[in-house]
Design a protein around this motif. Structure first.
Motif, PDB file in Angstrom:
ATOM      1  N   LEU A  34      45.673  53.354  43.088  1.00 39.22           N
ATOM      2  CA  LEU A  34      46.031  52.134  43.820  1.00 39.22           C
ATOM      3  C   LEU A  34      46.790  52.413  45.108  1.00 39.22           C
ATOM      4  CD1 LEU A  34      47.111  49.851  40.857  1.00 39.22           C
ATOM      5  CD2 LEU A  34      44.973  49.797  42.137  1.00 39.22           C
ATOM      6  N   ARG A  45      53.820  42.652  41.489  1.00 35.33           N
ATOM      7  CA  ARG A  45      52.577  41.926  41.829  1.00 35.33           C
ATOM      8  C   ARG A  45      52.075  41.151  40.620  1.00 35.33           C
ATOM      9  NH1 ARG A  45      50.149  46.474  45.197  1.00 35.33           N
ATOM     10  NH2 ARG A  45      48.750  46.887  43.480  1.00 35.33           N
ATOM     11  N   ARG A  50      50.128  38.056  41.924  1.00 34.29           N
ATOM     12  CA  ARG A  50      49.480  38.493  43.162  1.00 34.29           C
ATOM     13  C   ARG A  50      48.620  39.742  42.971  1.00 34.29           C
ATOM     14  NH1 ARG A  50      52.793  40.638  46.478  1.00 34.29           N
ATOM     15  NH2 ARG A  50      54.586  40.706  45.133  1.00 34.29           N
ATOM     16  N   TYR A  51      48.215  39.994  41.721  1.00 29.49           N
ATOM     17  CA  TYR A  51      47.398  41.184  41.458  1.00 29.49           C
ATOM     18  C   TYR A  51      45.957  40.949  41.878  1.00 29.49           C
ATOM     19  CZ  TYR A  51      46.387  38.396  37.323  1.00 29.49           C
ATOM     20  OH  TYR A  51      46.043  37.376  36.480  1.00 29.49           O
ATOM     21  N   ARG A  52      45.249  42.055  42.104  1.00 29.80           N
ATOM     22  CA  ARG A  52      43.846  42.002  42.527  1.00 29.80           C
ATOM     23  C   ARG A  52      42.961  42.516  41.399  1.00 29.80           C
ATOM     24  NH1 ARG A  52      44.673  46.150  47.165  1.00 29.80           N
ATOM     25  NH2 ARG A  52      45.403  47.141  45.293  1.00 29.80           N
ATOM     26  N   GLY A  53      41.676  42.296  41.544  1.00 23.08           N
ATOM     27  CA  GLY A  53      40.727  42.816  40.566  1.00 23.08           C
ATOM     28  C   GLY A  53      40.812  44.331  40.477  1.00 23.08           C
ATOM     29  N   ALA A  54      41.038  44.985  41.620  1.00 18.16           N
ATOM     30  CA  ALA A  54      41.177  46.443  41.633  1.00 18.16           C
ATOM     31  C   ALA A  54      42.404  46.885  40.836  1.00 18.16           C
ATOM     32  CB  ALA A  54      41.276  46.950  43.072  1.00 18.16           C
ATOM     33  N   ASP A  55      43.464  46.081  40.869  1.00 21.71           N
ATOM     34  CA  ASP A  55      44.657  46.392  40.084  1.00 21.71           C
ATOM     35  C   ASP A  55      44.336  46.350  38.590  1.00 21.71           C
ATOM     36  OD1 ASP A  55      46.152  46.454  42.472  1.00 21.71           O
ATOM     37  OD2 ASP A  55      46.765  44.353  42.257  1.00 21.71           O
ATOM     38  N   ALA A  89      42.748  40.823  32.568  1.00 25.34           N
ATOM     39  CA  ALA A  89      44.038  40.678  33.258  1.00 25.34           C
ATOM     40  C   ALA A  89      45.175  40.595  32.247  1.00 25.34           C
ATOM     41  CB  ALA A  89      44.023  39.445  34.152  1.00 25.34           C
TER      42      ALA A  89
END
Length: 104
Positions: A34, A45, A50-55, A89
């Motif tokens: 990351l 995050r 505020r996390y992303r799919g990549a996270d 998630a």
């Protein structure tokens, strides 16, 4: 069966349950994947939503590898994760929480 006190979380991929755990090696892999400033930034995050799919993907891969799985992110791209994106998630957030919460 998973041991929550050891930081383990269950992840079901294509109907097969797997153990995931953020070991020190898995955390190092996660930081590299990351390019995070710190793991605290990643935790913040998630706490702030505020996390992303990549996270989520990176957390799942790192946790699964920490649990002994030998797959890659590519293997998860077409896999059926129990609970779909929301379930993924949830598992990612649970991995972070268990990794940084001392057992009581």
């Amino acid at each position: 069966m998973v041991n929550p006190l050891a930081g383990e979380v269950s992840v079901t991929i294509d109907g097969v349950p797997h153990v995931a755990k953020l070991t020190l090696g898995a955390l190092a892999e996660l930081e590299a994947a990351l390019a995070a400033e710190s793991l605290v930034d990643l935790v913040e995050r998630f706490e702030a939503g505020r996390y992303r799919g990549a996270d989520v993907m990176a957390l799942l891969v790192a946790g699964l590898r920490g649990g002994g799985w030998r797959g890659t992110a590519t293997d998860l791209l077409s896999a059926d994760l129990a609970g779909g994106p929301v379930g993924a998630a949830r598992v990612a957030a649970e991995l972070l929480a268990r990794a940084f919460t001392p057992p009581s």
